[in-house]
Design an enzyme around this catalytic site. Structure first.
Site, short mmCIF file in Angstrom:
data_model
loop_
_atom_site.label_atom_id
_atom_site.label_comp_id
_atom_site.label_asym_id
_atom_site.label_seq_id
_atom_site.Cartn_x
_atom_site.Cartn_y
_atom_site.Cartn_z
N ASP A 56 0.73 -1.21 0.09
CA ASP A 56 -0.12 -0.08 0.15
C ASP A 56 0.76 1.07 -0.11
O ASP A 56 1.87 0.96 0.09
CB ASP A 56 -1.08 0.10 1.38
CG ASP A 56 -0.31 -0.51 2.48
OD1 ASP A 56 1.05 -0.49 2.56
OD2 ASP A 56 -0.84 -0.64 3.59
N HIS A 108 -7.97 -3.91 9.70
CA HIS A 108 -7.51 -3.70 8.26
C HIS A 108 -6.41 -4.56 7.92
O HIS A 108 -5.73 -4.87 8.74
CB HIS A 108 -7.38 -2.06 8.01
CG HIS A 108 -6.15 -1.70 8.62
ND1 HIS A 108 -6.12 -0.20 8.99
CD2 HIS A 108 -4.91 -2.12 8.63
CE1 HIS A 108 -5.02 -0.03 9.33
NE2 HIS A 108 -4.20 -0.88 9.31
N GLU A 117 -9.87 -0.64 4.91
CA GLU A 117 -10.41 -0.50 6.01
C GLU A 117 -11.67 -1.33 6.45
O GLU A 117 -12.22 -1.69 5.22
CB GLU A 117 -10.77 1.00 6.26
CG GLU A 117 -9.42 1.86 6.33
CD GLU A 117 -8.82 1.96 7.70
OE1 GLU A 117 -8.66 1.11 8.25
OE2 GLU A 117 -7.96 2.83 7.81
#
Ligand code: PGA
Length: 260
Positions: A67, A138, A143
């Site tokens: 990410d 998460h 999320e």
């Protein structure tokens, strides 16, 4: 899902570093998906120590990112590209040529997300994906209520995650609101998922992940859908697991030939 309870974070780091070293022996150019945050650091330190000692050859390993923050200037020390280069790529003696990640500073974020999913597939897919877990359950930056079929895309961080991550920035105001994250569907395509969780603050999220229902409210519970998922937890993070004794007995009786 295999749950391994280890005494502490260092033991978790050593155990997972062994799994990665074994993978690199079988497949020297394995694509390793790495996670950021504080939790996986003992893994990277243990692996780098083996490389330095000559007991693990990571020279052909490929590293990919899970990410990324959106909107941080290129080269910002807390961009996950910078963090992965600093904490993983360089200590393993690799260069940015061995590394791939989504472009959080792209003008067209949606296109950057699609490009990254395509690049992962073109690279042959992720062999082993390391995961941390947020205190809200998460994985990556998926999320709560992220689609379990989601692909790499932009997400908005919860206030809780921004507060959890504020320690890496000078103030909460500097923590970006938006991120690019591999989707849960993307993560589930990796051949082996290894989640490490340490500390009391993760105990509720771990219990819901392992023993709760599969639900997008707890994104990490999607690991229950994967055929090869390993959850490594220290005693504190395991403290709310009802089946902790069963997990301990299972691991103690594990055949020697069977790795993680
Ligand atoms: P942490 O982050 O390891 O710093 O707790 C985990 C995560 O947010 O995935």
């Amino acid at each position: 899902m295999e749950v391994v309870i280890v005494p502490d974070a260092a033991a978790g780091g050593e155990l997972i570093a062994t799994a990665i070293a074994d993978l690199l022996t079988r497949k020297p150019d394995a694509l390793l998906g790495v996670a950021t945050g504080s939790t996986p650091l003992p893994i990277y330190q243990a692996l780098a120590a083996r490389v330095a000692a000559g007991s693990c050859d990571a020279s052909r390993a490929r590293i990919c990112q899970l990410d990324e923050y959106v909107g941080l200037p290129k080269g910002h020390p807390e961009s996950y590209r910078s963090v992965v280069l600093r904490e993983v790529v360089e200590p393993l003696g690799l260069t940015a040529d061995s590394f791939m990640g989504p472009d959080g500073s792209a003008g067209d974020i949606a296109a950057a997300c699609d490009d990254y999913d395509r690049a992962l597939a073109a690279a042959g897919g992720v062999d082993l994906q390391l995961l941390g877990i947020g205190s809200d359950g998460h994985i990556g930056f998926n999320e709560p209520c992220s689609s379990l079929a989601s692909r790499t895309r932009i997400k908005t961080l919860t206030q809780r995650t921004r507060e959890d991550n504020a320690r890496f920035f000078d103030s909460l105001d500097e923590v970006p609101h938006h991120v690019i994250t591999q989707g849960i569907g993307t993560i589930l395509e990796a051949r082996h998922l290894v989640l490490l969780a340490t500390g009391e603050g993760k105990a509720d999220a771990v219990a819901l992940t392992v023993e709760g229902p599969v639900s997008s409210v707890v994104p990490a519970s999607a690991l229950q859908l994967h055929r090869h998922a390993t959850v490594v937890v220290d005693e504190a993070a395991a403290s709310r697991l009802k089946l902790a004794d069963y997990f301990r007995a299972t691991y103690a009786a594990k055949p020697g030939w069977q790795s993680l």
